[in-house]
Design a protein around this motif. Structure first.
Motif, PDB file in Angstrom:
ATOM      1  N   ASP A  24       0.812  -1.080  -0.174  1.00 11.26           N
ATOM      2  CA  ASP A  24       0.098   0.392   0.533  1.00 11.26           C
ATOM      3  C   ASP A  24       1.166   1.167   0.253  1.00 11.26           C
ATOM      4  OD1 ASP A  24       0.629  -0.078   2.232  1.00 11.26           O
ATOM      5  OD2 ASP A  24      -0.752   0.710   3.486  1.00 11.26           O
ATOM      6  N   PRO A  25       1.428   1.611  -1.380  1.00 13.16           N
ATOM      7  CA  PRO A  25       2.375   2.857  -1.395  1.00 13.16           C
ATOM      8  C   PRO A  25       1.611   3.910  -1.195  1.00 13.16           C
ATOM      9  CG  PRO A  25       2.510   2.096  -3.045  1.00 13.16           C
ATOM     10  CD  PRO A  25       0.829   0.658  -2.420  1.00 13.16           C
ATOM     11  N   ALA A  26       0.711   4.187  -1.059  1.00 13.88           N
ATOM     12  CA  ALA A  26      -0.020   5.416  -0.502  1.00 13.88           C
ATOM     13  C   ALA A  26      -0.369   5.147   0.666  1.00 13.88           C
ATOM     14  CB  ALA A  26      -2.010   5.098  -1.132  1.00 13.88           C
ATOM     15  N   GLY A  27      -0.849   4.569   1.507  1.00 17.41           N
ATOM     16  CA  GLY A  27      -1.021   4.776   2.867  1.00 17.41           C
ATOM     17  C   GLY A  27       0.133   4.418   3.443  1.00 17.41           C
ATOM     18  N   ALA A  28       1.360   4.113   2.936  1.00 13.75           N
ATOM     19  CA  ALA A  28       2.744   4.886   3.707  1.00 13.75           C
ATOM     20  C   ALA A  28       3.029   5.819   4.042  1.00 13.75           C
ATOM     21  CB  ALA A  28       3.613   3.285   2.878  1.00 13.75           C
ATOM     22  N   ARG A  29       2.323   6.991   3.008  1.00 15.80           N
ATOM     23  CA  ARG A  29       2.465   8.203   3.094  1.00 15.80           C
ATOM     24  C   ARG A  29       2.435   8.878   4.129  1.00 15.80           C
ATOM     25  NH1 ARG A  29      -0.419   9.843  -0.627  1.00 15.80           N
ATOM     26  NH2 ARG A  29       0.260  12.056  -0.261  1.00 15.80           N
ATOM     27  N   GLY A  30       2.932   9.650   4.842  1.00 17.84           N
ATOM     28  CA  GLY A  30       3.040  10.307   6.257  1.00 17.84           C
ATOM     29  C   GLY A  30       2.439   9.376   7.233  1.00 17.84           C
TER      30      GLY A  30
ATOM     31  N   ALA B  58       6.351   6.740 -11.366  1.00 15.99           N
ATOM     32  CA  ALA B  58       4.764   7.239 -11.563  1.00 15.99           C
ATOM     33  C   ALA B  58       4.471   7.513  -9.788  1.00 15.99           C
ATOM     34  CB  ALA B  58       3.931   5.356 -11.678  1.00 15.99           C
ATOM     35  N   LEU B  59       4.177   6.842  -9.115  1.00 15.29           N
ATOM     36  CA  LEU B  59       4.528   7.663  -7.835  1.00 15.29           C
ATOM     37  C   LEU B  59       4.817   8.566  -7.120  1.00 15.29           C
ATOM     38  CD1 LEU B  59       5.589   4.550  -5.522  1.00 15.29           C
ATOM     39  CD2 LEU B  59       3.144   4.951  -5.630  1.00 15.29           C
ATOM     40  N   ALA B  60       6.494   9.217  -8.239  1.00 17.15           N
ATOM     41  CA  ALA B  60       6.824  10.446  -7.526  1.00 17.15           C
ATOM     42  C   ALA B  60       5.582  11.947  -8.872  1.00 17.15           C
ATOM     43  CB  ALA B  60       7.584  10.797  -8.248  1.00 17.15           C
ATOM     44  N   GLU B  61       4.901  11.563  -9.724  1.00 19.17           N
ATOM     45  CA  GLU B  61       3.595  11.724 -10.506  1.00 19.17           C
ATOM     46  C   GLU B  61       2.517  12.181  -9.657  1.00 19.17           C
ATOM     47  OE1 GLU B  61       5.268  11.856 -15.473  1.00 19.17           O
ATOM     48  OE2 GLU B  61       3.989   9.906 -14.408  1.00 19.17           O
ATOM     49  N   GLN B  62       2.098  11.451  -8.862  1.00 15.98           N
ATOM     50  CA  GLN B  62       0.422  11.225  -8.168  1.00 15.98           C
ATOM     51  C   GLN B  62       1.081  11.769  -6.465  1.00 15.98           C
ATOM     52  OE1 GLN B  62      -0.673   6.662  -7.755  1.00 15.98           O
ATOM     53  NE2 GLN B  62      -2.360   7.584  -6.633  1.00 15.98           N
ATOM     54  N   PHE B  63       2.231  11.681  -6.300  1.00 14.66           N
ATOM     55  CA  PHE B  63       1.787  12.513  -5.103  1.00 14.66           C
ATOM     56  C   PHE B  63       3.234  13.582  -5.230  1.00 14.66           C
ATOM     57  CE2 PHE B  63       0.891   7.794  -4.098  1.00 14.66           C
ATOM     58  CZ  PHE B  63      -0.443   7.780  -3.876  1.00 14.66           C
ATOM     59  N   PRO B  64       2.812  14.816  -4.586  1.00 10.60           N
ATOM     60  CA  PRO B  64       3.156  15.966  -4.141  1.00 10.60           C
ATOM     61  C   PRO B  64       5.317  15.442  -3.747  1.00 10.60           C
ATOM     62  CG  PRO B  64       1.596  16.613  -3.835  1.00 10.60           C
ATOM     63  CD  PRO B  64       1.376  15.362  -3.625  1.00 10.60           C
ATOM     64  N   ASP B  65       5.053  14.401  -2.276  1.00  9.63           N
ATOM     65  CA  ASP B  65       5.502  14.055  -1.482  1.00  9.63           C
ATOM     66  C   ASP B  65       6.710  13.349  -2.070  1.00  9.63           C
ATOM     67  OD1 ASP B  65       3.089  12.713  -1.018  1.00  9.63           O
ATOM     68  OD2 ASP B  65       3.485  12.476   0.717  1.00  9.63           O
ATOM     69  N   VAL B  66       6.419  12.736  -2.934  1.00  8.50           N
ATOM     70  CA  VAL B  66       7.549  11.332  -4.023  1.00  8.50           C
ATOM     71  C   VAL B  66       8.486  12.206  -4.743  1.00  8.50           C
ATOM     72  CG1 VAL B  66       7.229   9.409  -3.891  1.00  8.50           C
ATOM     73  CG2 VAL B  66       5.481   9.106  -2.266  1.00  8.50           C
ATOM     74  N   TRP B  67       9.378  11.626  -4.841  1.00 13.68           N
ATOM     75  CA  TRP B  67      10.158  12.363  -5.071  1.00 13.68           C
ATOM     76  C   TRP B  67      10.490  10.280  -5.678  1.00 13.68           C
ATOM     77  CZ3 TRP B  67       9.698  15.349  -0.972  1.00 13.68           C
ATOM     78  CH2 TRP B  67       9.550  16.496  -1.478  1.00 13.68           C
ATOM     79  N   ALA B  68      11.681  10.407  -6.906  1.00 12.44           N
ATOM     80  CA  ALA B  68      11.844   9.393  -7.916  1.00 12.44           C
ATOM     81  C   ALA B  68      13.779   9.344  -8.122  1.00 12.44           C
ATOM     82  CB  ALA B  68      11.026   9.056  -9.185  1.00 12.44           C
ATOM     83  N   THR B  69      14.303   8.387  -8.241  1.00  8.48           N
ATOM     84  CA  THR B  69      15.415   7.830  -9.158  1.00  8.48           C
ATOM     85  C   THR B  69      15.488   6.979 -10.025  1.00  8.48           C
ATOM     86  OG1 THR B  69      16.686   6.702  -7.258  1.00  8.48           O
ATOM     87  CG2 THR B  69      16.700   8.392  -6.831  1.00  8.48           C
ATOM     88  N   VAL B  70      16.649   7.087 -10.986  1.00  4.24           N
ATOM     89  CA  VAL B  70      15.992   5.711 -12.090  1.00  4.24           C
ATOM     90  C   VAL B  70      17.110   4.976 -11.843  1.00  4.24           C
ATOM     91  CG1 VAL B  70      14.038   6.916 -12.469  1.00  4.24           C
ATOM     92  CG2 VAL B  70      16.454   6.610 -13.514  1.00  4.24           C
ATOM     93  N   GLY B  71      17.340   4.367 -12.512  1.00  2.06           N
ATOM     94  CA  GLY B  71      19.115   3.438 -12.709  1.00  2.06           C
ATOM     95  C   GLY B  71      19.310   2.115 -12.474  1.00  2.06           C
ATOM     96  N   ILE B  72      20.649   1.076 -12.254  1.00  2.00           N
ATOM     97  CA  ILE B  72      20.467   0.118 -12.019  1.00  2.00           C
ATOM     98  C   ILE B  72      21.259  -0.117 -11.295  1.00  2.00           C
ATOM     99  CG2 ILE B  72      21.261  -1.818 -13.446  1.00  2.00           C
ATOM    100  CD1 ILE B  72      21.769   0.047 -16.394  1.00  2.00           C
ATOM    101  N   HIS B  73      20.298  -1.163 -10.446  1.00  2.00           N
ATOM    102  CA  HIS B  73      20.811  -1.821  -9.426  1.00  2.00           C
ATOM    103  C   HIS B  73      23.001  -3.122  -9.152  1.00  2.00           C
ATOM    104  CE1 HIS B  73      21.697  -3.920  -5.016  1.00  2.00           C
ATOM    105  NE2 HIS B  73      20.561  -3.462  -4.886  1.00  2.00           N
ATOM    106  N   PRO B  74      23.323  -2.593  -8.352  1.00  2.00           N
ATOM    107  CA  PRO B  74      24.594  -4.002  -8.641  1.00  2.00           C
ATOM    108  C   PRO B  74      24.206  -4.954  -8.748  1.00  2.00           C
ATOM    109  CG  PRO B  74      24.711  -2.595  -6.676  1.00  2.00           C
ATOM    110  CD  PRO B  74      24.063  -2.018  -7.640  1.00  2.00           C
TER     111      PRO B  74
END
Length: 256
Positions: free
Chosen positions: A13-19, A41-57
Motif C-alpha cells: 500500500d504505497p499510498a497508505g505508507a505516506r505520512g 509514476a508514484l512521484a507523478e501521483q504524489f507531491p511528497d514523493v520524488w524518484a531516482t532511476v538507475g541500475i542496481h549492482p
C-alpha cells in the motif's frame, strides 16, 4: 521528516505508507527499468514523493542499450532527483564485477551530464572490503558527481574519502542494531550537514520493528537512535537532516 531512500513500490500500500509518523516526504528508488517506471509514476501521483532511476549492482541483466536509453529518458523527468542506486556488491554478486563496473561507470557519466546526485550502494561479505575498495578505485575519476553513500556500512577508508570529498552519508535501520558498532561510530564522525536518514523500506527495519517489513515512517526510530549517538535533540537532528535532503536532492517541499 523525509525518508531519503525507500523502495515504496515494493509495499502493498504505497499510498497508505505516506505520512505515517509525521513523514513529510520520501525519495523512492527506481533501481531497474520496471522499478524506475514505478518510482516515476508514484512521484507523478504524489507531491511528497520524488524518484531516482538507475541500475542496481545486483540487477546488471538490466544493463542493455535499450534499457540505458529508457533510463536516460526517465532520468530527465522533472520528478527524478537522482541516479541509482548504483555501485558494487560483493555480497550477492562477487562474480559480476565487470558488469557492475560497466553499469556504475555509465551511471556516473549520466549523473555528471544531468547534474544529479548518484546514490551509491556498496555491500561486502562480513569482514571483507573488496566492494568498498573497488569504489575507491573508481570514484576519484568522477570528482564532478555529487555522491550519496546509501546505507553506510562504516568502512573506514570509504568514510575518510567520503568526508574529504563532501559526500552525503545515508544511515538506515541497521544503525539501531546492537551488532553495528562501526556504523554507530561513523554517525558521530560524518559532518552534520552531510548526514541523511533513510529506511531502505521494506528492508532493514529498525529496532523496535526489526524482523518486520520496514515502512518509510519507521525512519523516526532511526532518527531517535542517531540523535542519541550524536548527543542531539531529535527535533534538531530532524530539521538538519531534512535540510540536507532538500539540498542534495534539490527538493521543493509540497505546498499545503
Amino acid at each position: 521528516m523525509i525518508d531519503t531512500h525507500c523502495h515504496l513500490d515494493y509495499l502493498d500500500d504505497p499510498a497508505g505508507a505516506r505520512g505515517e509518523l509525521g513523514l513529510s516526504g520520501m525519495v523512492c528508488i527506481g533501481a531497474g527499468v520496471q522499478h524506475a517506471h514505478n518510482a516515476v509514476a508514484l512521484a507523478e501521483q504524489f507531491p511528497d514523493v520524488w524518484a531516482t532511476v538507475g541500475i542496481h549492482p545486483t540487477g546488471t541483466e538490466d544493463d542493455t542499450p535499450e534499457n540505458r536509453a529508457e533510463l536516460e529518458r526517465l532520468a530527465r523527468h522533472e520528478r527524478v532527483v537522482g541516479i541509482g542506486e548504483s555501485g558494487l556488491d560483493d555480497y550477492w554478486d562477487a562474480g559480476q564485477r565487470p558488469q557492475q563496473l560497466a553499469a556504475l561507470e555509465w551511471q556516473l557519466d549520466l549523473a555528471a551530464r544531468l547534474g544529479k546526485p548518484l546514490v551509491i550502494h556498496v555491500r561486502d561479505k562480513k569482514g571483507e572490503g573488496s566492494a568498498a575498495r573497488g569504489l575507491l578505485d573508481v570514484l576519484p575519476s568522477w570528482p564532478q558527481v555529487q555522491l550519496i553513500l546509501h546505507c553506510f556500512s562504516g568502512h573506514r577508508d570509504l568514510l575518510a574519502y567520503g568526508i574529504e570529498r563532501g559526500c552525503y552519508f545515508g544511515f538506515a535501520g541497521n544503525v539501531t542494531y546492537k551488532n553495528a558498532p562501526e556504523i554507530q561510530a561513523a554517525t558521530r564522525e560524518v559532518p552534520l550537514d552531510r548526514l541523511l536518514l533513510e529506511t531502505d523500506a521494506p528492508f532493514l527495519a529498525p529496532v523496535p520493528k526489526r524482523g518486520k517489513p520496514n515502512r518509510p515512517g519507521y525512519v523516526r526510530h532511526t532518527l531517535d537512535v542517531v540523535a542519541g549517538l550524536r548527543g542531539l535533540d531529535a527535533a534538531e537532528l530532524e530539521k538538519q537532516t531534512d535540510q540536507n535532503a532538500q539540498r542534495v536532492y534539490r527538493l521543493t517541499p509540497p505546498s499545503n
